[in-house]
Write a protein that holds these residues in place. Structure first.
Motif, PDB file in Angstrom:
ATOM      1  N   ILE A   1       0.827  -1.208   0.000  1.00 44.81           N
ATOM      2  CA  ILE A   1       0.000   0.000   0.000  1.00 44.81           C
ATOM      3  C   ILE A   1       0.860   1.256   0.000  1.00 44.81           C
ATOM      4  O   ILE A   1       0.572   2.220  -0.718  1.00 44.81           O
ATOM      5  N   ASP A   2       1.915   1.283   0.759  1.00 39.22           N
ATOM      6  CA  ASP A   2       2.756   2.489   0.825  1.00 39.22           C
ATOM      7  C   ASP A   2       3.418   2.783  -0.521  1.00 39.22           C
ATOM      8  O   ASP A   2       3.497   3.949  -0.960  1.00 39.22           O
ATOM      9  N   GLU A   3       3.874   1.710  -1.167  1.00 40.11           N
ATOM     10  CA  GLU A   3       4.520   1.922  -2.485  1.00 40.11           C
ATOM     11  C   GLU A   3       3.494   2.416  -3.501  1.00 40.11           C
ATOM     12  O   GLU A   3       3.787   3.324  -4.326  1.00 40.11           O
ATOM     13  N   VAL A   4       2.314   1.820  -3.398  1.00 40.53           N
ATOM     14  CA  VAL A   4       1.259   2.269  -4.337  1.00 40.53           C
ATOM     15  C   VAL A   4       0.922   3.728  -4.077  1.00 40.53           C
ATOM     16  O   VAL A   4       0.766   4.538  -5.009  1.00 40.53           O
ATOM     17  N   ASN A   5       0.829   4.103  -2.863  1.00 44.49           N
ATOM     18  CA  ASN A   5       0.489   5.497  -2.538  1.00 44.49           C
ATOM     19  C   ASN A   5       1.611   6.450  -2.994  1.00 44.49           C
ATOM     20  O   ASN A   5       1.347   7.553  -3.495  1.00 44.49           O
ATOM     21  N   ASP A   6       2.846   6.023  -2.759  1.00 44.83           N
ATOM     22  CA  ASP A   6       3.960   6.884  -3.211  1.00 44.83           C
ATOM     23  C   ASP A   6       3.938   7.053  -4.738  1.00 44.83           C
ATOM     24  O   ASP A   6       4.170   8.161  -5.261  1.00 44.83           O
ATOM     25  N   PHE A   7       3.686   5.956  -5.403  1.00 41.58           N
ATOM     26  CA  PHE A   7       3.646   6.039  -6.871  1.00 41.58           C
ATOM     27  C   PHE A   7       2.491   6.923  -7.329  1.00 41.58           C
ATOM     28  O   PHE A   7       2.627   7.724  -8.272  1.00 41.58           O
ATOM     29  N   LEU A   8       1.360   6.771  -6.666  1.00 41.14           N
ATOM     30  CA  LEU A   8       0.213   7.616  -7.009  1.00 41.14           C
ATOM     31  C   LEU A   8       0.525   9.092  -6.763  1.00 41.14           C
ATOM     32  O   LEU A   8       0.112   9.967  -7.535  1.00 41.14           O
ATOM     33  N   ASP A   9       1.231   9.330  -5.666  1.00 42.49           N
ATOM     34  CA  ASP A   9       1.614  10.734  -5.410  1.00 42.49           C
ATOM     35  C   ASP A   9       2.492  11.275  -6.538  1.00 42.49           C
ATOM     36  O   ASP A   9       2.338  12.434  -6.969  1.00 42.49           O
ATOM     37  N   GLN A  10       3.420  10.438  -6.996  1.00 44.83           N
ATOM     38  CA  GLN A  10       4.271  10.863  -8.097  1.00 44.83           C
ATOM     39  C   GLN A  10       3.456  11.079  -9.370  1.00 44.83           C
ATOM     40  O   GLN A  10       3.659  12.041 -10.110  1.00 44.83           O
ATOM     41  N   ILE A  11       2.510  10.170  -9.606  1.00 45.53           N
ATOM     42  CA  ILE A  11       1.634  10.319 -10.789  1.00 45.53           C
ATOM     43  C   ILE A  11       0.819  11.599 -10.693  1.00 45.53           C
ATOM     44  O   ILE A  11       0.643  12.328 -11.676  1.00 45.53           O
ATOM     45  N   ILE A  12       0.349  11.868  -9.459  1.00 44.65           N
ATOM     46  CA  ILE A  12      -0.454  13.101  -9.267  1.00 44.65           C
ATOM     47  C   ILE A  12       0.383  14.341  -9.611  1.00 44.65           C
ATOM     48  O   ILE A  12      -0.078  15.265 -10.280  1.00 44.65           O
ATOM     49  N   LYS A  13       1.611  14.363  -9.139  1.00 44.59           N
ATOM     50  CA  LYS A  13       2.476  15.512  -9.432  1.00 44.59           C
ATOM     51  C   LYS A  13       2.720  15.656 -10.930  1.00 44.59           C
ATOM     52  O   LYS A  13       2.592  16.753 -11.498  1.00 44.59           O
ATOM     53  N   ASP A  14       3.089  14.512 -11.539  1.00 36.35           N
ATOM     54  CA  ASP A  14       3.362  14.574 -12.992  1.00 36.35           C
ATOM     55  C   ASP A  14       2.095  14.934 -13.765  1.00 36.35           C
ATOM     56  O   ASP A  14       2.143  15.718 -14.737  1.00 36.35           O
ATOM     57  N   TYR A  15       0.992  14.391 -13.329  1.00 37.72           N
ATOM     58  CA  TYR A  15      -0.264  14.671 -14.021  1.00 37.72           C
ATOM     59  C   TYR A  15      -0.641  16.140 -13.864  1.00 37.72           C
ATOM     60  O   TYR A  15      -1.139  16.776 -14.782  1.00 37.72           O
ATOM     61  N   GLN A  16      -0.367  16.662 -12.649  1.00 34.99           N
ATOM     62  CA  GLN A  16      -0.642  18.075 -12.412  1.00 34.99           C
ATOM     63  C   GLN A  16       0.206  18.951 -13.331  1.00 34.99           C
ATOM     64  O   GLN A  16      -0.263  19.940 -13.889  1.00 34.99           O
ATOM     65  N   ILE A  17       1.468  18.569 -13.453  1.00 32.97           N
ATOM     66  CA  ILE A  17       2.356  19.328 -14.354  1.00 32.97           C
ATOM     67  C   ILE A  17       1.854  19.254 -15.791  1.00 32.97           C
ATOM     68  O   ILE A  17       1.824  20.262 -16.514  1.00 32.97           O
ATOM     69  N   ILE A  18       1.452  18.033 -16.176  1.00 33.19           N
ATOM     70  CA  ILE A  18       0.968  17.876 -17.563  1.00 33.19           C
ATOM     71  C   ILE A  18      -0.292  18.692 -17.793  1.00 33.19           C
ATOM     72  O   ILE A  18      -0.456  19.337 -18.829  1.00 33.19           O
ATOM     73  N   LEU A  19      -1.182  18.691 -16.764  1.00 38.58           N
ATOM     74  CA  LEU A  19      -2.406  19.479 -16.902  1.00 38.58           C
ATOM     75  C   LEU A  19      -2.102  20.979 -17.006  1.00 38.58           C
ATOM     76  O   LEU A  19      -2.721  21.704 -17.796  1.00 38.58           O
ATOM     77  N   GLU A  20      -1.171  21.436 -16.203  1.00 40.03           N
ATOM     78  CA  GLU A  20      -0.806  22.858 -16.280  1.00 40.03           C
ATOM     79  C   GLU A  20      -0.176  23.189 -17.632  1.00 40.03           C
ATOM     80  O   GLU A  20      -0.458  24.247 -18.228  1.00 40.03           O
ATOM     81  N   GLU A  21       0.718  22.279 -18.080  1.00 36.26           N
ATOM     82  CA  GLU A  21       1.327  22.514 -19.399  1.00 36.26           C
ATOM     83  C   GLU A  21       0.258  22.500 -20.492  1.00 36.26           C
ATOM     84  O   GLU A  21       0.295  23.308 -21.420  1.00 36.26           O
ATOM     85  N   ASN A  22      -0.684  21.564 -20.357  1.00 40.05           N
ATOM     86  CA  ASN A  22      -1.762  21.491 -21.336  1.00 40.05           C
ATOM     87  C   ASN A  22      -2.601  22.763 -21.317  1.00 40.05           C
ATOM     88  O   ASN A  22      -3.010  23.292 -22.362  1.00 40.05           O
ATOM     89  N   LYS A  23      -2.833  23.270 -20.071  1.00 37.94           N
ATOM     90  CA  LYS A  23      -3.585  24.511 -19.946  1.00 37.94           C
ATOM     91  C   LYS A  23      -2.838  25.670 -20.613  1.00 37.94           C
ATOM     92  O   LYS A  23      -3.428  26.504 -21.311  1.00 37.94           O
ATOM     93  N   ASP A  24      -1.518  25.693 -20.324  1.00 38.04           N
ATOM     94  CA  ASP A  24      -0.707  26.759 -20.949  1.00 38.04           C
ATOM     95  C   ASP A  24      -0.720  26.637 -22.476  1.00 38.04           C
ATOM     96  O   ASP A  24      -0.821  27.645 -23.200  1.00 38.04           O
ATOM     97  N   LEU A  25      -0.621  25.389 -22.936  1.00 38.84           N
ATOM     98  CA  LEU A  25      -0.637  25.191 -24.392  1.00 38.84           C
ATOM     99  C   LEU A  25      -1.979  25.597 -24.991  1.00 38.84           C
ATOM    100  O   LEU A  25      -2.026  26.183 -26.069  1.00 38.84           O
ATOM    101  N   ARG A  26      -3.047  25.248 -24.286  1.00 40.31           N
ATOM    102  CA  ARG A  26      -4.366  25.672 -24.762  1.00 40.31           C
ATOM    103  C   ARG A  26      -4.492  27.197 -24.798  1.00 40.31           C
ATOM    104  O   ARG A  26      -5.043  27.773 -25.741  1.00 40.31           O
ATOM    105  N   SER A  27      -3.912  27.833 -23.750  1.00 42.44           N
ATOM    106  CA  SER A  27      -3.948  29.296 -23.712  1.00 42.44           C
ATOM    107  C   SER A  27      -3.136  29.875 -24.869  1.00 42.44           C
ATOM    108  O   SER A  27      -3.559  30.828 -25.546  1.00 42.44           O
TER     109      SER A  27
END
Length: 225
Positions: free
Chosen positions: A22-48
């Motif tokens: 569970i801890d490894e899964v949560n850590d990985f999810l946290d990393q995915i969340i960060k990367d996904y957040q970055i991708i979403l922001e970049e996507n937002k910037d690209l859309r802008s």
């Protein structure tokens, strides 16, 4: 529906025996969340950026259409100005040609008139000169006849008889001789006048001045001296 970082964070998995850590899964999810957040922001910037690019593209397209329209209007105006200038040039050229033709015609007419007047004056002068020559010839002939008549009178024997030395001649005898000589002179002069008048009539002269015949007698010559 696209997952958000919060959805990934709140996702819960059921547990089973021999499942993932569970801890490894949560850590990985946290990393995915960060990367996904970055991708979403970049996507937002690209859309802008894409939206801004679309706006700029639309602006430039409108500007291009406006410039093309302005170019067309300018071209039409230039063509109109060119045509008007060409028409004005043609009108000016025709007017200048007409003025030049009028000036040439006026100068030609004036020169023709001057030449005609000069020709008339020359003809008139030639006629007057010819008449003067004719009158001069008539006068010369009449003068020649008069002088020849007086010369014949002077050379005549009657004249010698009047002046020769000898018995005194009466006044009546001198008057008779002078009268006979006067008649002879007048006869010769009238003959010369008739001859000169006939020649003047044959030559067409109509304005000869009347010339007087002068006969010089010995008494007149003596008085003049």
């Amino acid at each position: 529906m696209v997952l958000s970082p919060q959805d990934i964070h709140n996702k819960e998995f059921s547990t089973k025996l021999r499942g993932y850590n569970i801890d490894e899964v949560n850590d990985f999810l946290d990393q995915i969340i960060k990367d996904y957040q970055i991708i979403l922001e970049e996507n937002k910037d690209l859309r802008s950026q894409l939206s801004e690019s679309k706006d700029k593209l639309s602006y430039f397209n409108d500007l291009k259409d406006s410039l093309n329209q302005s170019i067309l209007v300018a071209q039409e105006a230039a063509d109109k100005v060119k045509n008007n200038s060409k028409k004005e040039a043609e009108i000016t050229n025709r007017e200048a040609q007409k003025k030049a033709d009028d000036i040439v015609k006026t100068a030609s007419d004036k020169s023709t008139q001057i030449l005609e007047e000069a020709s008339k004056r020359a003809k008139k002068l030639a006629i007057e000169t010819d008449d003067l020559k004719k009158n001069t010839r008539v006068f010369r002939q009449r003068l020649q006849v008069m002088l020849e008549s007086q010369l014949e009178v002077i050379k005549g024997s009657d004249w010698d008889h009047l002046v020769e030395d000898g018995p005194t001649t009466t006044y009546e005898d001198i008057e008779k001789v002078v009268g006979d000589l006067d008649k002879a002179i007048n006869s010769d002069v009238e003959s010369g006048n008739k001859q000169g008048s006939d020649e003047s009539a044959d030559n067409g002269s109509s304005n000869n001045d009347d010339l007087q015949t002068v006969v010089i007698y010995p008494d007149d010559q003596k008085n003049n001296n």
